[in-house]
Design a protein around this motif. Sequence first.
Motif, PDB file in Angstrom:
ATOM      1  N   GLY A 135       5.743   2.365   0.300  1.00 30.38           N
ATOM      2  CA  GLY A 135       4.768   2.367   1.393  1.00 30.38           C
ATOM      3  C   GLY A 135       4.998   1.215   2.347  1.00 30.38           C
ATOM      4  O   GLY A 135       6.126   0.936   2.753  1.00 30.38           O
ATOM      5  N   TYR A 136       3.915   0.476   2.651  1.00 30.22           N
ATOM      6  CA  TYR A 136       3.963  -0.571   3.661  1.00 30.22           C
ATOM      7  C   TYR A 136       3.137  -1.772   3.227  1.00 30.22           C
ATOM      8  O   TYR A 136       2.226  -1.657   2.420  1.00 30.22           O
ATOM      9  CB  TYR A 136       3.400  -0.047   4.988  1.00 30.22           C
ATOM     10  CG  TYR A 136       4.118   1.155   5.521  1.00 30.22           C
ATOM     11  CD1 TYR A 136       5.249   1.010   6.315  1.00 30.22           C
ATOM     12  CD2 TYR A 136       3.682   2.438   5.231  1.00 30.22           C
ATOM     13  CE1 TYR A 136       5.920   2.117   6.806  1.00 30.22           C
ATOM     14  CE2 TYR A 136       4.345   3.546   5.723  1.00 30.22           C
ATOM     15  CZ  TYR A 136       5.458   3.377   6.513  1.00 30.22           C
ATOM     16  OH  TYR A 136       6.126   4.466   7.002  1.00 30.22           O
ATOM     17  N   ARG A 137       3.446  -2.929   3.837  1.00 30.48           N
ATOM     18  CA  ARG A 137       2.623  -4.121   3.648  1.00 30.48           C
ATOM     19  C   ARG A 137       2.671  -4.963   4.911  1.00 30.48           C
ATOM     20  O   ARG A 137       3.572  -4.853   5.733  1.00 30.48           O
ATOM     21  CB  ARG A 137       3.079  -4.932   2.439  1.00 30.48           C
ATOM     22  CG  ARG A 137       4.372  -5.678   2.633  1.00 30.48           C
ATOM     23  CD  ARG A 137       4.673  -6.538   1.430  1.00 30.48           C
ATOM     24  NE  ARG A 137       6.041  -6.997   1.475  1.00 30.48           N
ATOM     25  CZ  ARG A 137       6.666  -7.553   0.477  1.00 30.48           C
ATOM     26  NH1 ARG A 137       6.034  -7.720  -0.672  1.00 30.48           N
ATOM     27  NH2 ARG A 137       7.909  -7.949   0.590  1.00 30.48           N
ATOM     28  N   TRP A 138       1.674  -5.835   5.042  1.00 31.13           N
ATOM     29  CA  TRP A 138       1.587  -6.780   6.148  1.00 31.13           C
ATOM     30  C   TRP A 138       2.470  -7.964   5.806  1.00 31.13           C
ATOM     31  O   TRP A 138       2.354  -8.560   4.737  1.00 31.13           O
ATOM     32  CB  TRP A 138       0.151  -7.229   6.371  1.00 31.13           C
ATOM     33  CG  TRP A 138      -0.015  -8.138   7.528  1.00 31.13           C
ATOM     34  CD1 TRP A 138      -0.215  -9.488   7.485  1.00 31.13           C
ATOM     35  CD2 TRP A 138       0.013  -7.787   8.919  1.00 31.13           C
ATOM     36  NE1 TRP A 138      -0.327  -9.987   8.761  1.00 31.13           N
ATOM     37  CE2 TRP A 138      -0.187  -8.971   9.662  1.00 31.13           C
ATOM     38  CE3 TRP A 138       0.180  -6.589   9.605  1.00 31.13           C
ATOM     39  CZ2 TRP A 138      -0.220  -8.989  11.050  1.00 31.13           C
ATOM     40  CZ3 TRP A 138       0.150  -6.607  10.985  1.00 31.13           C
ATOM     41  CH2 TRP A 138      -0.050  -7.789  11.690  1.00 31.13           C
ATOM     42  N   PHE A 145       0.847  -1.191   0.000  1.00 28.17           N
ATOM     43  CA  PHE A 145       0.000   0.000   0.000  1.00 28.17           C
ATOM     44  C   PHE A 145       0.882   1.241   0.000  1.00 28.17           C
ATOM     45  O   PHE A 145       1.849   1.313   0.765  1.00 28.17           O
ATOM     46  CB  PHE A 145      -0.894   0.041   1.247  1.00 28.17           C
ATOM     47  CG  PHE A 145      -1.975  -0.989   1.245  1.00 28.17           C
ATOM     48  CD1 PHE A 145      -3.195  -0.725   0.665  1.00 28.17           C
ATOM     49  CD2 PHE A 145      -1.771  -2.221   1.844  1.00 28.17           C
ATOM     50  CE1 PHE A 145      -4.210  -1.682   0.667  1.00 28.17           C
ATOM     51  CE2 PHE A 145      -2.769  -3.180   1.853  1.00 28.17           C
ATOM     52  CZ  PHE A 145      -3.992  -2.909   1.263  1.00 28.17           C
ATOM     53  N   THR A 146       0.540   2.201  -0.830  1.00 30.20           N
ATOM     54  CA  THR A 146       1.279   3.457  -0.802  1.00 30.20           C
ATOM     55  C   THR A 146       0.910   4.211   0.469  1.00 30.20           C
ATOM     56  O   THR A 146      -0.121   3.940   1.103  1.00 30.20           O
ATOM     57  CB  THR A 146       0.938   4.343  -2.015  1.00 30.20           C
ATOM     58  OG1 THR A 146      -0.425   4.753  -1.929  1.00 30.20           O
ATOM     59  CG2 THR A 146       1.229   3.631  -3.322  1.00 30.20           C
ATOM     60  N   GLU A 204       5.874  -4.290   7.181  1.00 32.69           N
ATOM     61  CA  GLU A 204       7.138  -4.125   6.463  1.00 32.69           C
ATOM     62  C   GLU A 204       7.141  -2.809   5.694  1.00 32.69           C
ATOM     63  O   GLU A 204       6.170  -2.467   5.021  1.00 32.69           O
ATOM     64  CB  GLU A 204       7.319  -5.288   5.494  1.00 32.69           C
ATOM     65  CG  GLU A 204       8.606  -5.256   4.734  1.00 32.69           C
ATOM     66  CD  GLU A 204       8.768  -6.449   3.815  1.00 32.69           C
ATOM     67  OE1 GLU A 204       9.870  -6.624   3.294  1.00 32.69           O
ATOM     68  OE2 GLU A 204       7.790  -7.208   3.607  1.00 32.69           O
ATOM     69  N   THR A 205       8.228  -2.080   5.807  1.00 35.29           N
ATOM     70  CA  THR A 205       8.401  -0.856   5.038  1.00 35.29           C
ATOM     71  C   THR A 205       8.985  -1.212   3.677  1.00 35.29           C
ATOM     72  O   THR A 205       9.995  -1.903   3.594  1.00 35.29           O
ATOM     73  CB  THR A 205       9.370   0.105   5.754  1.00 35.29           C
ATOM     74  OG1 THR A 205       8.834   0.427   7.043  1.00 35.29           O
ATOM     75  CG2 THR A 205       9.576   1.389   4.959  1.00 35.29           C
ATOM     76  N   ILE A 206       8.319  -0.755   2.633  1.00 43.08           N
ATOM     77  CA  ILE A 206       8.823  -0.921   1.277  1.00 43.08           C
ATOM     78  C   ILE A 206       9.341   0.461   0.870  1.00 43.08           C
ATOM     79  O   ILE A 206       8.567   1.361   0.571  1.00 43.08           O
ATOM     80  CB  ILE A 206       7.717  -1.405   0.305  1.00 43.08           C
ATOM     81  CG1 ILE A 206       7.026  -2.665   0.845  1.00 43.08           C
ATOM     82  CG2 ILE A 206       8.308  -1.629  -1.079  1.00 43.08           C
ATOM     83  CD1 ILE A 206       7.927  -3.841   1.091  1.00 43.08           C
TER      84      ILE A 206
END
Length: 78
Positions: free
Chosen positions: A73-76, A29-30, A67-69
Amino acid sequence: MTVSDQDYPLTAVECVLLKTLMEHPKWVFTKAQLYQQAWEQTYLEDDNSLRVLISRLRDKLGVDHIETIRGIGYRWKL
């Protein structure tokens, strides 16, 4: 909220964000998408609110499932 049979005291905004991430594991997700979900407002590039919210969730969950991408953005993380 209960995650893996463990109860966590979360605010309403934290619940919305966590639910969004958990419903779509592995999706990235952004920051703008997550900000829109959590606060129902348009994301401002210099707003630190999302970063603070993610940090609080990480502290409360006790493990890093978010998790930071970098640059996106981020993801579970399962």
